[in-house]
Motif scaffolding. Sequence first.
Motif, mmCIF file in Angstrom:
data_model
loop_
_atom_site.group_PDB
_atom_site.id
_atom_site.type_symbol
_atom_site.label_atom_id
_atom_site.label_comp_id
_atom_site.label_asym_id
_atom_site.label_seq_id
_atom_site.Cartn_x
_atom_site.Cartn_y
_atom_site.Cartn_z
ATOM 1 N N THR A 110 0.039 11.902 0.304
ATOM 2 C CA THR A 110 -0.680 11.021 -0.420
ATOM 3 C C THR A 110 -1.963 10.697 0.413
ATOM 4 O O THR A 110 -3.384 10.311 0.196
ATOM 5 N N GLU A 144 -5.144 13.212 -0.885
ATOM 6 C CA GLU A 144 -4.752 13.069 -2.705
ATOM 7 C C GLU A 144 -6.249 11.663 -2.745
ATOM 8 O O GLU A 144 -7.098 12.227 -3.213
ATOM 9 N N TYR A 145 -5.991 10.760 -1.488
ATOM 10 C CA TYR A 145 -6.621 10.267 -1.704
ATOM 11 C C TYR A 145 -8.079 9.406 -0.466
ATOM 12 O O TYR A 145 -8.405 8.312 -0.890
ATOM 13 N N THR A 198 -5.450 5.359 0.238
ATOM 14 C CA THR A 198 -4.198 5.363 0.804
ATOM 15 C C THR A 198 -3.259 4.363 1.038
ATOM 16 O O THR A 198 -3.890 3.586 1.733
ATOM 17 N N GLU A 249 2.372 3.223 -1.709
ATOM 18 C CA GLU A 249 2.439 4.018 -1.918
ATOM 19 C C GLU A 249 3.265 5.459 -1.674
ATOM 20 O O GLU A 249 4.015 6.134 -1.645
ATOM 21 N N ILE A 250 3.094 5.695 -0.263
ATOM 22 C CA ILE A 250 3.351 6.188 0.408
ATOM 23 C C ILE A 250 5.132 6.272 0.375
ATOM 24 O O ILE A 250 6.035 7.034 0.124
ATOM 25 N N ARG A 253 7.315 7.048 -2.239
ATOM 26 C CA ARG A 253 6.854 8.020 -2.582
ATOM 27 C C ARG A 253 7.832 8.727 -1.874
ATOM 28 O O ARG A 253 8.511 9.815 -2.151
#
Lengths: 211, 211
Positions: free
Chosen positions: A25, A28-29, A34, A38-39, A42
């Motif tokens: 993550t 990606e961001y 981040t 979301e972490i 995931r």
Amino acid sequence: MIKQQVNIEKLNKTAEKILTAARKTFAEYGYSGTHVDEIAQRAGVNKASLYYQIGDKDTLYANVIHQVLGNIAQGIAQAVARADTPEEKLKAYILFIADAVDKNPEMPPIMMREVAGGGAHLPQVVAEDIASVLKVLLGILEEGKEKGVFNDVVPFLIHAMIMGSILIFKMGTPIKDRQMWIPEKLKARDKKLPGSLGDEVARLVLKAIKK
Amino acid sequence: MIKQQVNIEKLNKTAEKILTAARKTFAEYGYSGTHVDEIAQRAGVNKASLYYQIGDKDTLYANVIHQVLGNIAQGIAQAVARADTPEEKLKAYILFIADAVDKNPEMPPIMMREVAGGGAHLPQVVAEDIASVLKVLLGILEEGKEKGVFNDVVPFLIHAMIMGSILIFKMGTPIKDRQMWIPEKLKARDKKLPGSLGDEVARLVLKAIKK
DNA sequence: TAAATATTTAACTATGTGGTTAAACCTATT
DNA sequence: AATAGGTTTAACCACATAGTTAAATATTTA
């Protein structure tokens, strides 16, 4: 920004899942892009569990960046030590980095963002690791100069050239290939990279600095 | 992500202040790390005025990135056209980019983050500008190859090498110099860059690809 | 098996942040 | 001077997000 490091040796399943998700993550961001939620999502764990296992966002990031950037130093030193001449050492140096990037696809975006941000959240451990890599390069270049095989060069510029070539090529290729208006010639040409990226960068850099 | 472009020609004072503040802030913190409130504060205007003059955060960013990255293309083409041989053209190409980076210190961090993010918020205008720059480089390399002065190379790797060297050197130097544990030799050596960064990169790249 | 300890969870809180609104304030035109 | 259109502003809103809590659930220890 210096936070506690989780002992990577004795990581349980949950912590592993969290760190893996965090690595992806953040890559990606970026740090600010981040979201902790979301972490957790995931990783398939509850957010509170994430805080329990690792800590807050900063700690999470520090661990990721250490895991991604920190463990290269000693590998490089070993790889270089196995080579004899300065040319071979420099080649080993470049090949090792290219290989590390291959095995660690999260490294380029994280490193680039870190550099772009002025190293604002670089934990000291990692900065020291990077310094030790630079020291190895400096040694190679000096030995080459002493033995009369390398020209006098600016070491940090050679570092920038090596890292820059590898990072930008790696990250730029997918962007380029996605763009329709890029000349076809360019795309076609790049498909047939003769050998690995590391080989090609090593060839170019060696040719650039050899006497 | 494709948003309206503000007509840069007829910008009033307020809009100028806003865009300048936005450029600096985005360069410093990246897209997600930037807060609209901070831009307004730095510009010394009310946030609503910012929305009235330019638009939302995305529009703001699109304008900044266009302003920073977009206007290089034609400049490069002109600079290259003035040179005769492929060697001179490549040198002009590199010098122009190095100069643009010097005059535009916000460019390196924005470009690097954009590349790191996979070009996620690159407006098409800008992507096309970049493509045209790549096309110029491709032309130079092909001409050089035809005339037997350049080796056969991978164009996008040369692009990565040029941009990477310049960007990483520019952004990395302040980080390096801030770190105490970097070998003094390295710091000292880099102080005396022979000539400009552009000159040095041009020398290295030319030596790398010349027959 | 039972108590103690470690781990996970749903629900919650406080704060930050992008974006809006309606009124106040200029500025130019008549 | 009066009016109209353009511009700025303070206050506000809705939502997202980092981090917490206390209870529930595994796991280990005795």
